[in-house]
Motif scaffolding. Structure first.
Motif, short mmCIF file in Angstrom:
data_model
loop_
_atom_site.label_atom_id
_atom_site.label_comp_id
_atom_site.label_asym_id
_atom_site.label_seq_id
_atom_site.Cartn_x
_atom_site.Cartn_y
_atom_site.Cartn_z
N ALA A 93 0.83 -1.21 0.00
CA ALA A 93 0.00 0.00 0.00
C ALA A 93 0.87 1.26 0.00
O ALA A 93 0.58 2.23 -0.72
CB ALA A 93 -0.94 -0.01 1.20
N GLU A 94 1.91 1.27 0.79
CA GLU A 94 2.80 2.43 0.83
C GLU A 94 3.45 2.66 -0.53
O GLU A 94 3.65 3.80 -0.95
CB GLU A 94 3.88 2.23 1.89
N SER A 95 3.77 1.57 -1.22
CA SER A 95 4.45 1.71 -2.51
C SER A 95 3.58 2.33 -3.59
O SER A 95 4.10 2.89 -4.56
CB SER A 95 4.96 0.34 -2.98
N VAL A 96 2.25 2.24 -3.43
CA VAL A 96 1.33 2.80 -4.44
C VAL A 96 0.59 4.04 -3.93
O VAL A 96 -0.29 4.56 -4.60
CB VAL A 96 0.32 1.75 -4.94
N GLY A 97 0.94 4.49 -2.73
CA GLY A 97 0.35 5.72 -2.21
C GLY A 97 -1.03 5.58 -1.64
O GLY A 97 -1.82 6.54 -1.64
N MET A 98 -1.36 4.40 -1.10
CA MET A 98 -2.65 4.20 -0.47
C MET A 98 -2.51 4.29 1.05
O MET A 98 -1.49 3.88 1.62
CB MET A 98 -3.25 2.84 -0.83
N GLU A 99 -3.56 4.80 1.71
CA GLU A 99 -3.60 4.88 3.17
C GLU A 99 -4.52 3.79 3.71
O GLU A 99 -5.51 3.42 3.08
CB GLU A 99 -4.10 6.25 3.63
N GLN A 100 -4.19 3.30 4.90
CA GLN A 100 -5.01 2.27 5.52
C GLN A 100 -6.18 2.92 6.25
O GLN A 100 -6.00 3.81 7.08
CB GLN A 100 -4.18 1.45 6.51
N LEU A 101 -7.40 2.45 5.95
CA LEU A 101 -8.61 2.97 6.58
C LEU A 101 -8.99 2.19 7.83
O LEU A 101 -9.46 2.77 8.81
CB LEU A 101 -9.78 2.95 5.59
N TRP A 102 -8.81 0.88 7.78
CA TRP A 102 -9.07 0.06 8.97
C TRP A 102 -8.38 -1.29 8.85
O TRP A 102 -7.96 -1.70 7.78
CB TRP A 102 -10.56 -0.12 9.26
N HIS A 103 -8.24 -1.92 10.02
CA HIS A 103 -7.60 -3.23 10.13
C HIS A 103 -8.39 -4.04 11.15
O HIS A 103 -8.41 -3.70 12.33
CB HIS A 103 -6.15 -3.06 10.59
#
Length: 224
Positions: A93-103
């Motif tokens: 996710a970091e490599s494509v510029g996405m942020e984590q919304l929940w886990h």
């Protein structure tokens, strides 16, 4: 407007090659549960980790900025080493510029019981570039104790499938769920149940046939 007749398409083929041949899925969100090293031959742990993060990044790259990418993954214990798939997905996710919304954590067995081949829980992680969750009153449990009915021993569980697809239906503008490595089609059936169109990719012809017909009954059971 509610979609009372959502469509379902299941294509038989290699999910990675299929993804490489397509651009972003406009109007869609993506759900994935990728295979672990047990499904590979003559592959080292390092090689599989590289494959896993690269494939996760490829899947995320096909998700539009206003959609979400959701991953259901179970860690493994491999030759005395604990492999944390949540960490690998977060790297992608970091490599494509996405942020984590929940886990969220899904209990595969009740708390307090030791397991040996696999950890006793699975991860569900959600990422997006532009979707943000500001209304905390709409939060759902972070620890899920009941998977619900499963189509097979490694299945996501009906309750999880419905939770994931309901989240997509209510928190995004997506009208379709795309599911590479769709297996027997549990996410596809849940997407249709929640009024979303569904597209799956699976290399096993036998699983493709099941994925095309799997349904959910009104009392939350799989209709195989």
């Amino acid at each position: 407007m509610e979609n009372k007749n959502p469509e379902r398409i299941v294509e038989c083929g290699d999910a990675i090659e299929w993804l490489k041949a397509h651009d972003k899925f406009e109007g869609a969100s993506v759900v994935a549960s990728m295979p672990d090293i047990s499904e590979f031959t003559n592959t080292t742990l390092a090689q599989w980790k590289e494959w896993f993060t690269t494939t996760a990044a490829l899947i995320m790259s096909r998700c539009p900025d206003d959609g979400v990418a959701v991953f259901y993954q179970s860690d493994i214990k491999y030759e005395g080493v604990w492999v944390d798939k949540a960490y690998l997905v977060q790297k992608a996710a970091e490599s494509v510029g996405m942020e984590q919304l929940w886990h969220k954590v899904v209990c595969r067995v009740p708390a307090g019981i030791a397991t040996f081949g696999k950890p006793s829980y699975s991860h569900i992680l959600c990422f997006s570039k532009n979707v943000r969750l500001h209304d905390m009153s709409r939060s759902t449990p972070d620890v899920i104790g009941d998977l619900g009915d499963k189509t097979w021993v490694r299945g996501m569980g009906l309750e999880n499938c419905l939770m994931i697809t309901k989240f997509i239906a209510t928190h995004t503008n997506s009208t379709r769920v795309v599911h590479p490595f769709c297996g027997e089609g549990s996410i596809l059936a849940a997407a249709n149940k929640n009024g979303l169109n569904a597209l799956g990719i699976e290399r096993s012809p036998k699983r493709v046939e099941k994925a095309r017909t799997l349904q959910i009954s009104d009392d939350k059971k799989w209709i195989l």
